[in-house]
Design a protein around this motif. Structure first.
Motif, PDB file in Angstrom:
ATOM      1  N   LEU A   1       0.805  -1.218   0.000  1.00 54.28           N
ATOM      2  CA  LEU A   1       0.000   0.000   0.000  1.00 54.28           C
ATOM      3  C   LEU A   1       0.844   1.276   0.000  1.00 54.28           C
ATOM      4  O   LEU A   1       0.326   2.355  -0.256  1.00 54.28           O
ATOM      5  N   GLY A   2       2.107   1.151   0.351  1.00 52.39           N
ATOM      6  CA  GLY A   2       2.957   2.323   0.498  1.00 52.39           C
ATOM      7  C   GLY A   2       2.802   2.988   1.851  1.00 52.39           C
ATOM      8  O   GLY A   2       3.203   4.137   2.045  1.00 52.39           O
ATOM      9  N   ALA A   3       2.240   2.278   2.807  1.00 53.86           N
ATOM     10  CA  ALA A   3       2.043   2.813   4.167  1.00 53.86           C
ATOM     11  C   ALA A   3       3.387   2.912   4.881  1.00 53.86           C
ATOM     12  O   ALA A   3       4.190   1.985   4.832  1.00 53.86           O
ATOM     13  N   ARG A   4       3.627   4.025   5.548  1.00 55.55           N
ATOM     14  CA  ARG A   4       4.882   4.215   6.278  1.00 55.55           C
ATOM     15  C   ARG A   4       4.671   4.249   7.787  1.00 55.55           C
ATOM     16  O   ARG A   4       5.605   4.038   8.549  1.00 55.55           O
ATOM     17  N   THR A   5       3.446   4.548   8.222  1.00 59.20           N
ATOM     18  CA  THR A   5       3.120   4.531   9.654  1.00 59.20           C
ATOM     19  C   THR A   5       1.960   3.563   9.859  1.00 59.20           C
ATOM     20  O   THR A   5       0.952   3.613   9.145  1.00 59.20           O
ATOM     21  N   VAL A   6       2.118   2.679  10.837  1.00 60.70           N
ATOM     22  CA  VAL A   6       1.143   1.624  11.075  1.00 60.70           C
ATOM     23  C   VAL A   6       0.893   1.489  12.577  1.00 60.70           C
ATOM     24  O   VAL A   6       1.835   1.465  13.361  1.00 60.70           O
ATOM     25  N   ALA A   7      -0.376   1.400  12.949  1.00 62.46           N
ATOM     26  CA  ALA A   7      -0.760   1.134  14.344  1.00 62.46           C
ATOM     27  C   ALA A   7      -1.223  -0.314  14.433  1.00 62.46           C
ATOM     28  O   ALA A   7      -2.044  -0.764  13.623  1.00 62.46           O
ATOM     29  N   VAL A   8      -0.682  -1.043  15.413  1.00 60.65           N
ATOM     30  CA  VAL A   8      -0.932  -2.476  15.539  1.00 60.65           C
ATOM     31  C   VAL A   8      -1.368  -2.807  16.962  1.00 60.65           C
ATOM     32  O   VAL A   8      -0.742  -2.353  17.917  1.00 60.65           O
ATOM     33  N   PRO A   9      -2.404  -3.632  17.112  1.00 64.34           N
ATOM     34  CA  PRO A   9      -2.756  -4.118  18.443  1.00 64.34           C
ATOM     35  C   PRO A   9      -1.938  -5.379  18.740  1.00 64.34           C
ATOM     36  O   PRO A   9      -1.237  -5.897  17.860  1.00 64.34           O
ATOM     37  N   LEU A  10      -2.050  -5.888  19.951  1.00 62.92           N
ATOM     38  CA  LEU A  10      -1.467  -7.199  20.253  1.00 62.92           C
ATOM     39  C   LEU A  10      -2.431  -8.241  19.692  1.00 62.92           C
ATOM     40  O   LEU A  10      -3.529  -8.421  20.217  1.00 62.92           O
ATOM     41  N   ILE A  11      -2.042  -8.890  18.639  1.00 63.52           N
ATOM     42  CA  ILE A  11      -2.900  -9.852  17.952  1.00 63.52           C
ATOM     43  C   ILE A  11      -3.029 -11.128  18.785  1.00 63.52           C
ATOM     44  O   ILE A  11      -2.041 -11.639  19.322  1.00 63.52           O
ATOM     45  N   SER A  12      -4.240 -11.599  18.905  1.00 66.72           N
ATOM     46  CA  SER A  12      -4.604 -12.839  19.599  1.00 66.72           C
ATOM     47  C   SER A  12      -4.479 -12.775  21.117  1.00 66.72           C
ATOM     48  O   SER A  12      -4.762 -13.760  21.797  1.00 66.72           O
ATOM     49  N   ALA A  13      -4.074 -11.642  21.685  1.00 68.51           N
ATOM     50  CA  ALA A  13      -3.838 -11.556  23.136  1.00 68.51           C
ATOM     51  C   ALA A  13      -5.100 -11.226  23.929  1.00 68.51           C
ATOM     52  O   ALA A  13      -5.080 -11.246  25.153  1.00 68.51           O
ATOM     53  N   GLY A  14      -6.189 -10.925  23.253  1.00 66.60           N
ATOM     54  CA  GLY A  14      -7.441 -10.614  23.949  1.00 66.60           C
ATOM     55  C   GLY A  14      -8.288 -11.857  24.120  1.00 66.60           C
ATOM     56  O   GLY A  14      -7.876 -12.832  24.751  1.00 66.60           O
ATOM     57  N   VAL A  15      -9.450 -11.845  23.503  1.00 65.11           N
ATOM     58  CA  VAL A  15     -10.402 -12.945  23.639  1.00 65.11           C
ATOM     59  C   VAL A  15      -9.840 -14.268  23.110  1.00 65.11           C
ATOM     60  O   VAL A  15     -10.251 -15.333  23.551  1.00 65.11           O
ATOM     61  N   TYR A  16      -8.867 -14.219  22.191  1.00 67.22           N
ATOM     62  CA  TYR A  16      -8.269 -15.454  21.666  1.00 67.22           C
ATOM     63  C   TYR A  16      -7.277 -16.085  22.636  1.00 67.22           C
ATOM     64  O   TYR A  16      -6.799 -17.184  22.393  1.00 67.22           O
ATOM     65  N   GLY A  17      -6.934 -15.380  23.720  1.00 64.44           N
ATOM     66  CA  GLY A  17      -6.232 -15.976  24.850  1.00 64.44           C
ATOM     67  C   GLY A  17      -4.750 -16.276  24.716  1.00 64.44           C
ATOM     68  O   GLY A  17      -4.203 -17.018  25.535  1.00 64.44           O
ATOM     69  N   TRP A  18      -4.076 -15.707  23.693  1.00 61.39           N
ATOM     70  CA  TRP A  18      -2.632 -15.958  23.605  1.00 61.39           C
ATOM     71  C   TRP A  18      -1.960 -15.346  24.830  1.00 61.39           C
ATOM     72  O   TRP A  18      -2.279 -14.214  25.202  1.00 61.39           O
ATOM     73  N   PRO A  19      -1.060 -16.064  25.520  1.00 57.77           N
ATOM     74  CA  PRO A  19      -0.398 -15.503  26.701  1.00 57.77           C
ATOM     75  C   PRO A  19       0.257 -14.156  26.370  1.00 57.77           C
ATOM     76  O   PRO A  19       1.024 -14.056  25.409  1.00 57.77           O
TER      77      PRO A  19
END
Length: 165
Positions: free
Chosen positions: A107-125
């Motif tokens: 996409l040419g994106a230079r700034t990205v905001a990311v959550p902690l993937i799978s750490a919520g309801v999916y229960g990853w430690p």
């Protein structure tokens, strides 16, 4: 090299090129980060998900849609493994971050905001989710300049900030 910053706040308010959504396989909205992004982005996000991903996305993959009413330009949706349901292959989790950055590059994106993937309801430690995110982002061959690891609650923000030191 990409700069990773810990941010305490709401991912839906981040003024970045792309926001990463911790989506489910169906790509039709849900709870947690997914629900928040769909609510804040409005119907355009869901409409684009339906058009681009009629059969959803497999775990570990990523794809993009418009951001609708969000301050970002794009939403990069990625499907994390559901640890609680027995999906415990860590390579699927790290693939989410790697694929999200690959899509950001497309996409040419230079700034990205990311959550902690799978750490919520999916229960990853949480400790391992933080380590997986930081290690994968740091190792990525990407043109993205800045990744904001966004934590909604103070305790998670403190964990992420501590891991980045």
């Amino acid at each position: 090299m990409v700069t990773i910053t810990a941010v305490h706040g709401d991912i839906t308010t981040q003024k970045v090129d792309a926001v990463v959504n911790a989506a489910n396989r169906a790509m039709r909205g849900g709870g947690g980060v997914d629900g928040a992004i769909h609510r804040a982005g409005g119907p355009a996000v869901l409409e684009d998900c339906i058009a681009r991903f009629p059969d959803g996305l497999p775990t570990g993959d990523a794809g993009w849609t418009v951001a609708g009413d969000l301050p970002a330009t794009w939403v990069i949706h990625t499907v994390g493994p559901n640890f609680t349901a027995g999906e415990r292959d860590r390579s699927l989790l790290t693939s989410c971050y790697r694929r999200s950055l690959e899509v950001a590059d497309e996409l040419g994106a230079r700034t990205v905001a990311v959550p902690l993937i799978s750490a919520g309801v999916y229960g990853w430690p949480k400790d391992d989710a933080i380590t997986a995110a930081i290690e994968t982002i740091r190792a990525a061959d990407t043109a993205v300049d800045q990744v904001r690891l966004v934590a909604f609650d103070e305790a998670t923000f403190e964990q992420v900030a501590g891991a980045l030191e």
